[in-house]
Design a protein around this motif. Sequence first.
Motif, PDB file in Angstrom:
ATOM      1  N   GLU A  88       0.945  -1.188  -0.147  1.00 49.64           N
ATOM      2  CA  GLU A  88      -0.142   0.055   0.057  1.00 49.64           C
ATOM      3  C   GLU A  88       0.635   1.296  -0.014  1.00 49.64           C
ATOM      4  O   GLU A  88       0.430   2.297  -0.792  1.00 49.64           O
ATOM      5  CB  GLU A  88      -0.946   0.105   1.270  1.00 49.64           C
ATOM      6  N   GLU A  89       1.851   1.092   0.650  1.00 49.82           N
ATOM      7  CA  GLU A  89       2.672   2.446   0.706  1.00 49.82           C
ATOM      8  C   GLU A  89       3.585   2.462  -0.649  1.00 49.82           C
ATOM      9  O   GLU A  89       3.624   3.659  -0.986  1.00 49.82           O
ATOM     10  CB  GLU A  89       3.972   2.003   1.945  1.00 49.82           C
ATOM     11  N   ASN A  90       3.926   1.606  -1.367  1.00 53.65           N
ATOM     12  CA  ASN A  90       4.586   1.750  -2.446  1.00 53.65           C
ATOM     13  C   ASN A  90       3.671   2.155  -3.800  1.00 53.65           C
ATOM     14  O   ASN A  90       4.149   2.714  -4.559  1.00 53.65           O
ATOM     15  CB  ASN A  90       5.462   0.637  -3.138  1.00 53.65           C
ATOM     16  N   LEU A  91       2.380   1.749  -3.624  1.00 51.34           N
ATOM     17  CA  LEU A  91       1.340   2.238  -4.560  1.00 51.34           C
ATOM     18  C   LEU A  91       1.303   3.698  -4.736  1.00 51.34           C
ATOM     19  O   LEU A  91       0.756   4.241  -5.890  1.00 51.34           O
ATOM     20  CB  LEU A  91      -0.015   1.561  -4.061  1.00 51.34           C
ATOM     21  N   LYS A  92       1.686   4.481  -3.821  1.00 50.65           N
ATOM     22  CA  LYS A  92       1.519   5.883  -3.860  1.00 50.65           C
ATOM     23  C   LYS A  92       2.533   6.515  -4.747  1.00 50.65           C
ATOM     24  O   LYS A  92       2.348   7.503  -5.307  1.00 50.65           O
ATOM     25  CB  LYS A  92       1.698   6.537  -2.500  1.00 50.65           C
ATOM     26  N   TYR A  93       3.473   5.844  -5.125  1.00 45.09           N
ATOM     27  CA  TYR A  93       4.611   6.315  -5.856  1.00 45.09           C
ATOM     28  C   TYR A  93       5.094   5.777  -7.166  1.00 45.09           C
ATOM     29  O   TYR A  93       5.919   6.159  -7.665  1.00 45.09           O
ATOM     30  CB  TYR A  93       6.070   6.385  -5.086  1.00 45.09           C
ATOM     31  N   ASN A 122      -6.895   2.440 -12.784  1.00 41.00           N
ATOM     32  CA  ASN A 122      -6.873   2.073 -11.368  1.00 41.00           C
ATOM     33  C   ASN A 122      -5.967   0.777 -10.997  1.00 41.00           C
ATOM     34  O   ASN A 122      -6.110  -0.187 -11.675  1.00 41.00           O
ATOM     35  CB  ASN A 122      -8.282   1.959 -10.938  1.00 41.00           C
ATOM     36  N   TYR A 151       3.827   6.053 -10.145  1.00 38.58           N
ATOM     37  CA  TYR A 151       3.616   6.641 -11.192  1.00 38.58           C
ATOM     38  C   TYR A 151       5.002   7.964 -11.187  1.00 38.58           C
ATOM     39  O   TYR A 151       5.063   8.633 -12.190  1.00 38.58           O
ATOM     40  CB  TYR A 151       2.496   7.532 -11.405  1.00 38.58           C
ATOM     41  N   GLU A 152       5.470   8.034 -10.227  1.00 39.18           N
ATOM     42  CA  GLU A 152       6.829   8.707 -10.169  1.00 39.18           C
ATOM     43  C   GLU A 152       7.994   8.186 -11.079  1.00 39.18           C
ATOM     44  O   GLU A 152       8.381   6.960 -11.185  1.00 39.18           O
ATOM     45  CB  GLU A 152       7.278   9.115  -8.729  1.00 39.18           C
TER      46      GLU A 152
END
Length: 204
Positions: free
Chosen positions: A141-146, A184, A148-149
Amino acid sequence: PIFIIGGYVNIEKRWGMENNHKTDEAIEAIDDEVKTMSTLVTKLLFLAKGEIKEIDNSKVDVPGLFKEITDELHLIYPQQEIETQIKDIHIYSDEFLLRQLLLNLIENAIKYGKGKKITTTAVLEKGLKIEILDRGEGISEENLKYIYEKFFRVDKGRSREMGSHGLGLVIVKKIAEVLNIDINIVSTLGEGTKVILNIPVEKE
């Protein structure tokens, strides 16, 4: 296209001298891929600069497009099972950009799928809904935030081994924005990842 060209070059090295049919097939495929790459590079450069003004809105044979992509990926990943559950669907979109988006996503699924079966589905609902499912390592869940970087990689060590530079999903995101595609990504660590695309469908 570079991967496909490399795949056919390897086929030619192995069998081309002994099989004229393989040579003809390889030359034709490489010629097609060079043309495709030229178009894609031009569009991706404009995409990177945010300068795409016009979309090539042509009729796209969705199951045919998936077959082309999976056939090409099997050249690079011959042992990978890719299941497709797609009916006879046609939409209007920019086929070059859509192809690049799907190719990136399916190859990502292969790279992180631990060799397990990849499943792709496409159904017409309000628009065209495409799902790409792998049964691999998943994303926290933490890595999903990043994801697209630029240059972000979930597992830097493994990504380096696989030739990943952390740009695939950046390109995917930009293409999705240009084509007005809602994307998504749902993932569970240790169980796999599902990518869901909702593509608006224009009437003929």
